[in-house]
Every structure is written in structure tokens, then in C-alpha cells.
Scaffold this active site. Structure first.
Site, PDB file in Angstrom:
ATOM      1  CG  ASP A  11      83.149  59.670  49.123  1.00  9.19           C
ATOM      2  OD1 ASP A  11      84.310  59.981  48.758  1.00  9.19           O
ATOM      3  OD2 ASP A  11      82.514  58.719  48.628  1.00  9.19           O
ATOM      4  CE1 TYR A 228      73.969  57.545  45.069  1.00  8.27           C
ATOM      5  CE2 TYR A 228      75.389  57.129  43.182  1.00  8.27           C
ATOM      6  CZ  TYR A 228      75.048  56.904  44.498  1.00  8.27           C
ATOM      7  OH  TYR A 228      75.785  56.022  45.244  1.00  8.27           O
ATOM      8  CE  LYS A 231      71.684  54.968  48.933  1.00  8.10           C
ATOM      9  NZ  LYS A 231      70.483  55.773  48.725  1.00  8.10           N
TER      10      LYS A 231
END
Ligand code: F6R
Ligand code: MG
Ligand code: MG
Length: 364
Positions: A11, A228, A231
């Protein structure tokens, strides 16, 4: 002929927010891949997207974990990030966790699934790609494809599949692996792979020939980065037909959507919805999580295809069911089981809230 199929994804910026990939970013990816096909080392390539993830599907003859191929993927992501930054896309370059390439993209943010195969007379492969969910989301689908006779009738009535399959399972937190011979050991295996945030099916092998049947990406971004960053949005390659499940058996698990972790802020359970590439645009509450499936025939390493497998209207009902499951979950708002348990949420304010309340807690 020995061919390596490498799927490497990252991503590197979303449009709008985390919902989709910008066409200019995909075009840049295609440009980089075209150069690598003209000048080597690629035999062929296909660039696609799943939601906000850029997916590089490559064939070559250099084997897995090859530095040239990994550098090519890394450089492609870097070039695409430049385009993403210019357009000020959201989270531009988010999965490139390092400034410099060290020889292998593993552990640097991108997800990787690669297999070296001896190309059969007809080599049918399906590449699954998901967005807004974690590595581990393939556990149940792979189990159904390769160990569940209610999904795969070939396990029962096809002579070349009747011996079953061996599953290589990784403990991504304990950094260990173990192989289960199935169907003999399915009960032991299910104890582990039923907990997909820790135990992941990495690969599946035919017990008849020992040949590789499937390989998945098991990179866990949060474990790599220690925080984080998005995902994992995993990928998985599955060989079909002959001694492997038929195409229809391989895509069948996705006809009954299951709950996976991911969705909004990587902190929720939501249905994994099978869609066409065009419909992999997780919008509602940044989801629900999507899975796409591209089918190819390999011909001397050339990628004949893709066929967009979930564009089939026979998946309409699965999408409808997934939407209903999404509604059911959304009803819970910030409560479990929609929200993940405290220690599994990717976003949390728990430390700050606990600190603030520290003095107000009284012993019961
Ligand atoms: C889930 C995902 C999104 C983001 C959310 C907040 O994997 O990517 O749900 O977590 O949109 O994004 P940021 O923190 O980038 O504003
Ligand atoms: Mg994103
Ligand atoms: Mg994504």
C-alpha cells in the site's frame, strides 16, 4: 520449464483515503514492469490493485527470494510512491518501512508470496489478493480447498488427490513452523490455524508428488514495524487442476463469506467480501474487507489472462450475504465482537485512558 511466480504488494498511497488506488500510480507500476520485461529480468507481469494496494504479479526464472526481483519490486514501489506523493494521496509510501533496500523486501513492509514450479502441460493458477484484512485470512479458505471434502469433492473421488495435502503452518509470533499431514492430522492443525492472528498457513504441498500447491504472504506489518501502519492485506497463489483442486473447488470457499479481522482502523471483525477487481473499493466504514481472484494459464512463463474470477454473477449472493453480515456487525458499534479484543486492536487509546483513570480505580 522451471518458472517462478512472484506476487509482491504494498500500500503506497490511497485514493480517496484508504479506499482505492489512483490510476496514475497503477500506470507508473505498469511502466516500471514493462521496462523490466523489455530489458530483463521478467518473462511477464501483470499489475493490478485490490483497494488501496498495488499488486505486482511477475514471472521469471530466477527462483524465490531473488535479489534482482525484490529490488525491482522495491524500486517500483518507490517510483509509485513519488507519483502518490505528488498527488498527495493518503498514506503515500506507508508500507515502505525503510529508506533503503537491503536485498529482500521481506521484513520491509511489502507482502510477498512466491513459488518456483515446473510448469505443467497446462498450468492454471489463481492469485488471491485481499484488502482491509490480515495475513491469516487465508487459513480457512486454504483449509477448505485442500482438506475439506464438503468443499473439494476431488479429495474424495479424484485418485490423484485422495492422499491429501501437507500444510506448512507458521507461528508468526514464536518464529517457528510445523507441517501437518492432512487429512490424518486435521484435528491437531485446527487447534492452531483456528487462531489465525498467530498461526498462519504458509504453504500447501501435494502428498502425492510433494509439489507445491499454494503459498501465502504471512508478513505482519504491526510485528515488523512495532506499531500500526496499516493492515497486512495479504496475497495467496494457488495452483489448480490435475493433482490440485479444480478451479471451481479453489474459488468455492469464498461463496460463503467468513468474518476476518481488519476493516476500520484494522481493529474490527468484518465479512470478507469476494468482488471483481473494479469493485475492490472498500468504502463503507473503510470496508468491508475485500478479496479478489485473478486466474491465469501459464505458457512458458507468460501470463495468459487474467480472468477476473469473482466478477461471476454466481458470487452475487455471497456479496449480498457479506453486506448483511456487515450490517449485523456494525450494529455492535464499539462493542465486541465487532471491535477486536483489547490486545488485538491496531489502534488503541487504552494506555492513555488507563493512565487518566489510574487514581480513580478503587479495589473491589
Ligand atoms: C484499515 C485502514 C483504514 C485506516 C483509517 C484511518 O486497514 O487502512 O481503516 O486505518 O482510515 O486511517 P489514518 O490513520 O491513515 O487516518
Ligand atoms: Mg491504506
Ligand atoms: Mg490496503
Amino acid at each position: 520449464m522451471d518458472v517462478t511466480l512472484s506476487v509482491i504488494k504494498a500500500d503506497i498511497g490511497g485514493y480517496v483515503g484508504h479506499s482505492e488506488s489512483h490510476p496514475d500510480v497503477i500506470a507508473e507500476g505498469q511502466e516500471c514492469m514493462l521496462k523490466a520485461k523489455k530489458n530483463g529480468p521478467l518473462i511477464d507481469y501483470h499489475v493490478t490493485k485490490c483497494g488501496d494496494d498495488l499488486e505486482l504479479i511477475m514471472t521469471h526464472s530466477l527462483g524465490i527470494d531473488n535479489k534482482k526481483i525484490h529490488k525491482l519490486a522495491w524500486d517500483t514501489f518507490v517510483n509509485c510512491t513519488k507519483v502518490a506523493k505528488k498527488l498527495k494521496l493518503h498514506g503515500a509510501g506507508q508500507d515502505l518501512l525503510s529508506d533503503s533496500f537491503s536485498g529482500n523486501v521481506k521484513g520491509m513492509g511489502p507482502g510477498v508470496a512466491e513459488m518456483e514450479i515446473n510448469e505443467r502441460g497446462a498450468e492454471s493458477v489463481i492469485i488471491f489478493m485481499a484488502d482491509k484484512t490480515s495475513s491469516g485470512a487465508w487459513n480457512m479458505p486454504l483449509y477448505k480447498m485442500f482438506a475439506d471434502p464438503f468443499n473439494t469433492i476431488g479429495l474424495v473421488i479424484a485418485e490423484n488427490m485422495h492422499k491429501g495435502f501437507a500444510f506448512e503452518v507458521h507461528d508468526v509470533k514464536g518464529h517457528k513452523k510445523v507441517t501437518f499431514e492432512c487429512p490424518d492430522e486435521i484435528y491437531d492443525m485446527l487447534v492452531l490455524i483456528g487462531a489465525p492472528s498467530r498461526y498462519m498457513v504458509k504453504a500447501v504441498y501435494s502428498r502425492l508428488s510433494g509439489d507445491i500447491a499454494a503459498i501465502s504472504s504471512t508478513q505482519k506489518l504491526a510485528l515488523i514495524a512495532g506499531r500500526y501502519v496499516g493492515k497486512d492485506d495479504p496475497v495467496c497463489i494457488v495452483r489448480c487442476q490435475g493433482e490440485f483442486p479444480a478451479v471451481g473447488e479453489v474459488v468455492e470457499p469464498f461463496a460463503a463469506p467468513i468474518f476476518v479481522e481488519g476493516w476500520m482502523r484494522g481493529s474490527h471483525m468484518g465479512p470478507l467480501m469476494p468482488t471483481s477487481v473494479a469493485d475492490s473499493v472498500p468504502t463503507r466504514f473503510d470496508g468491508p474487507p475485500r478479496v479478489i481472484a485473478l486466474g491465469f494459464q501459464l505458457a512458458e512463463g507468460k501470463l495468459i489472462g487474467p480472468r477476473d474470477m469473482f466478477a461471476d454473477i454466481s458470487y452475487d449472493l455471497a456479496r449480498q450475504k457479506a453486506n448483511e453480515m456487515a450490517d449485523l456487525m456494525r450494529r455492535h458499534g464499539p462493542f465486541e465482537p465487532h471491535r477486536l479484543p483489547l490486545d488485538e486492536m491496531e489502534y488503541t487509546t487504552m494506555p492513555q485512558v488507563m493512565k487518566k483513570l489510574e487514581k480513580r480505580f478503587k479495589t473491589l
